[in-house]
Scaffold this motif. Structure first.
Motif, mmCIF file in Angstrom:
data_model
loop_
_atom_site.group_PDB
_atom_site.id
_atom_site.type_symbol
_atom_site.label_atom_id
_atom_site.label_comp_id
_atom_site.label_asym_id
_atom_site.label_seq_id
_atom_site.Cartn_x
_atom_site.Cartn_y
_atom_site.Cartn_z
ATOM 1 N N HIS A 54 0.839 -1.301 0.314
ATOM 2 C CA HIS A 54 0.023 0.133 0.155
ATOM 3 C C HIS A 54 0.620 1.362 0.053
ATOM 4 N N CYS A 55 0.813 2.296 -0.266
ATOM 5 C CA CYS A 55 0.981 4.191 -0.387
ATOM 6 C C CYS A 55 1.501 3.743 1.262
ATOM 7 N N PRO A 56 2.448 4.652 1.258
ATOM 8 C CA PRO A 56 2.918 5.312 2.493
ATOM 9 C C PRO A 56 2.007 6.197 2.885
ATOM 10 N N SER A 57 1.656 7.473 1.628
ATOM 11 C CA SER A 57 0.676 8.270 2.429
ATOM 12 C C SER A 57 -0.339 8.332 1.823
ATOM 13 N N CYS A 58 -0.918 7.053 1.692
ATOM 14 C CA CYS A 58 -2.633 7.258 1.769
ATOM 15 C C CYS A 58 -3.243 6.240 1.828
ATOM 16 N N GLY A 67 -0.345 9.749 -6.886
ATOM 17 C CA GLY A 67 1.286 9.707 -7.403
ATOM 18 C C GLY A 67 2.876 8.477 -6.969
ATOM 19 N N PHE A 68 2.788 8.499 -6.044
ATOM 20 C CA PHE A 68 3.490 7.674 -5.377
ATOM 21 C C PHE A 68 4.450 6.705 -6.684
ATOM 22 N N VAL A 69 5.566 6.711 -6.360
ATOM 23 C CA VAL A 69 5.796 4.875 -7.095
ATOM 24 C C VAL A 69 6.953 4.997 -7.036
HETATM 25 ZN ZN ZN Z 1 -1.170 7.665 -2.484
#
Ligand code: ZN
Ligand code: ADP
Length: 747
Positions: free
Chosen positions: A464-468, A487-489
């Motif tokens: 999972h995304c670290p910020s969302c 937009g994390f990649v």
């Molecule tokens: Zn994210």
């Protein structure tokens, strides 16, 4: 909602103030700042200004552009007041725009200066238009000229033509600018100054367009008759392929004939080259275009051309609504039901609703066009508040596609040598037939990437995304994992971060890349493309794709909603919806309505020309009312059920909602702000405040989010309540409060 009963928010622009102000007068200048009020300035010697003039004024140590809003309040000491620096060489903003700004600020609960910024920020850096230098051979020619080799190059480059700018002539001739200057000084080259050519040519309303069919003609006449007769709203409801665009071109022509400007709002995604081609075919030239990719000088000059009236027609995304039209005579909102009209950042507003307000403030007609109008607009048409103009048949004798369901429980997809599969046997068979007939197929899935979820097959760990609060989506084409929210990649890790097992990640579920992989394996002879917003880097990539499809270079398109709207592919006869249940299960006020609209739009791509179209919807829930409505092409029954449901709950459009989203990097601060606000809810019978509660997207771009939902009756505005409430509580400066009036997103 707004369209049904325009609320009477007090308008601070009174009509009886003096029109212009001379030296020594005080004026209130509204600046592009997050403040409610305007600041007082003094008009200096030698200047007169009027309400609506753009002026530059000193602000602290810098200068800023603002708009003369009214007479000054006059409470500032004479020694403290500063002079207006100068008036910009631009037409004054029309009163309809000023009152519109005021209205939007009141309705969206935003400072007026912030709304003003949307209207005038593109004026920044606009220089007065300099005249162009035109160079041509002097006639008669002076005698006795010394012709050097360099001079000869210039004269032969120039010939009998006219060059704009000495630099261009020198460059073309391959000489230095001083050679050109020498010839000008010697009187051999004649220089004239001319105003630059207008950026946009005038559309010709009387160029003959396609011959309209009788029902198109009737609809066009009805819409055209509203032009020039004050404010009115018309809902143009026409099935996909009924030729709505051609129909609304006629009221546009009517407005152009009386020399008034036209704004066409489209969802960003559907501003296609096909649309521009059709506009050119009807009017001879291209309109001005306005969206987020129009930047820099073109943006500034387009802004100016709209203000001066040199741009007669603007087609644009929602922000075009705030352009300074000098004489707007008509607004068209195409695909009026589209969620893309809701701006979700900064000033949160719905461009379709605000367009109706802009039309009202300007006293002009507005046309809302759609194959699947929003429930709000339908109800307004049924109650007679809107004119209802309908097109029930496709043009050119094309018939509506035949829609059927595929029960995924009864005929599940069969595994193939490529692994899991997503296309059920009846759909596979239909694709076989389509390809055999030399036609094209669209496989629709509203999910970008390869797989929506990637998990470790050993321990079940999900990436999972670290910020969302969101899973990472695998994109195989670019070999990356992406967060679709921030937009994390990241590259796909070799080993699971949780159990350290190597090569243990497996994709779960399909995205379009995975369906395209299956299609390529099943039909190796066919040309397959996967199309999503991220596979089309530019508008020209879309144009190239459309061209390839039109020339039958592509057999199977696998795509997201970028393919659902607006396009007209004559060879496309089969549409397969890979997962028709997607979107139906989410808790969202409009989930059913939105899915119905989207699937209707996608289905509408099939069989728009001579061959009949077929649509297959793969589902696990064949009795769902949305899917039933599509099969029976009975959107009326569906909308009635939908309306009844919302009426019973007092939900929009039968009630009003406002969302508050509190967010910040520190969760405790956000929670505390929620508690403080909850304690301060003013008593107000009939208004319900739900929350605070963590949002379902509890973390977004590294910010923790909590929400309130305020619910009230339809006949009562919630804004005064929300303003009073927010004014009564001071929250930590680390917590941002976003106000979303008439929310469309609930995550
Ligand atoms: Zn994210
Ligand atoms: P809608 O927006 O209602 O789905 P469009 O406006 O995209 O439909 O029209 C569908 C197609 O039919 C377009 O290619 C358009 O150029 C064409 N068309 C529209 N009206 C006519 C007409 N009167 N004669 C011939 N072709 C038409």
């Amino acid at each position: 909602m707004i369209q049904s009963s325009p609320p009477s928010v007090p308008n601070s622009l009174s009509e009886d103030i003096p029109v212009s102000f001379g030296p020594g007068d005080r004026v209130a200048v509204l600046l592009q700042l997050p403040v409610e009020g305007a600041y007082d300035y003094r008009v200096p010697e030698g200047l007169t200004v009027s309400v609506g003039d753009l002026v530059e004024v000193p602000l602290g140590r810098r200068y800023d552009i603002g708009v003369v809003w009214s007479a000054g309040a006059g409470d500032l000491a004479e020694a403290k007041i500063k002079d207006v620096a100068h008036r910009l060489d631009l037409p004054r903003l029309p009163r309809a725009l000023l009152s519109f700004i005021d209205w939007v600020a009141n309705y969206t609960i935003q400072p007026r200066g912030v709304v003003l910024r949307m209207a005038v920020r593109s004026a920044k850096g606009l220089k007065p238009q300099a005249p162009e230098t035109h160079l041509s051979r002097a006639k008669p020619e002076p005698t006795g000229l010394k012709v050097t080799a360099a001079r000869d190059k210039v004269l032969s480059a120039l010939g009998d033509t006219t060059f704009i700018g000495a630099a261009l002539l020198a460059k073309t001739a391959g000489v230095s600018a001083s050679v050109v200057k020498g010839l000008v000084d010697a009187g051999v080259i004649h220089v004239t100054l001319a105003a630059p050519k207008p950026l946009f040519s005038s559309p010709n309303p009387d160029q003959p367009g396609l011959a309209l069919e009788p029902d198109q003609k009737a609809a066009a006449a009805e819409l055209s008759s509203a032009v020039g007769h004050g404010f009115s709203v018309s809902l143009l409801e026409g099935v996909t392929g009924s030729g709505k665009t051609e129909v609304y071109f006629e009221p546009i022509a009517a407005a152009l004939r009386v020399k008034r400007q036209v704004l066409v709002l489209v969802p960003e995604i559907s501003l296609t080259s096909q649309w521009l081609d059709r506009f050119r075919a009807r009017f001879g030239v291209e309109p001005a275009v306005w969206h987020s990719d129009v930047t820099g000088k073109v943006r500034r000059e387009t802004w100016r051309a709209v203000a001066t009236g040199e741009a007669p027609v603007v087609v644009g995304a929602r922000s075009a609504l705030f352009l300074p039209f000098s004489d707007l005579g008509l607004i068209v909102v195409d695909e009026e039901h589209d969620g893309g009209f809701k701006q979700e950042e900064g000033v949160i507003y719905h461009a379709r609703d605000m367009a109706v307000v802009r039309a009202r403030e300007g006293g002009i007609p507005i046309v809302l066009a759609s194959a699947t109008p929003s429930l709000e607009s339908i109800l307004n048409a049924q109650s007679g508040r809107y004119q209802h103009v309908r097109l029930d048949e496709r043009v050119g004798g094309a018939v509506m596609p035949d829609v059927s369901l595929i029960n995924m429980l009864r005929t599940p997809p069969q595994k193939g040598p490529w692994g899991r599969s997503w296309l059920a046997p009846p759909l596979v068979e239909a694709v076989d037939e389509t390809l055999a007939a030399g036609d094209q197929a669209l496989l629709f899935l509203n999910r970008r990437g390869y797989a929506p979820l990637t998990l470790c097959s050993t321990c079940g760990h999900r990436l999972h995304c670290p910020s969302c609060t969101a899973w990472l989506v695998e994109h195989r084409l670019v070999k990356r994992l992406q967060c679709h929210h921030c937009g994390f990649v990241a590259p796909r890790p070799d080993a699971c971060p949780s159990c350290s097992k190597e090569d243990s990640f497996v994709p779960c579920g399909p995205g379009i890349e995975r369906v395209a992989e299956e299609a390529t394996a099943r039909w190796p002879q066919a040309k397959v493309v996967a199309v999503a917003s991220d596979t089309l880097e530019s508008p020209s990539a879309m144009a190239a794709l459309v061209d390839a499809v039109e020339r039958q270079k592509i057999d199977i398109m696998v795509g997201t909603q970028v393919l659902a709207k607006g396009h007209h592919f004559p060879g496309l006869t089969l549409v397969g919806v890979v997962d028709a249940d997607l979107g139906l299960s989410s808790w969202d006020l409009r989930a059913g309505e939105r899915t119905h609209q989207l699937l209707n739009q996608v289905s509408g791509r099939a069989g728009r020309a001579t061959k009949n179209g077929r649509v297959f919807l793969q589902t696990h829930d064949p009795n769902h009312p949305v899917l039933k409505a599509l099969v029976e092409s009975d959107s009326k029954a569906f909308l009635e059920t939908e309306a009844d449901g919302r009426r019973g709950l007092g939900m929009p459009p039968f009630g009003r909602l406002v969302s508050l989203i509190l967010s910040g990097p520190n969760e405790d601060a956000v929670r505390q702000a929620g508690r403080d606000l909850a304690r301060a809810v003013p008593p107000a019978p009939g208004i319900e405040v739900l929350g605070p509660a963590p949002a379902s997207m509890a973390l977004l771009r590294g910010r923790h989010r909590h929400r309130f939902l305020i619910k009230g009756p339809r006949n009562r505005l919630l804004q005064p309540f929300v303003r009073a409430w927010l004014d009564s509580v001071k929250v930590s400066s680390s917590v941002r409060i976003q106000v979303d009036v008439d929310p469309y997103s609930f995550y």
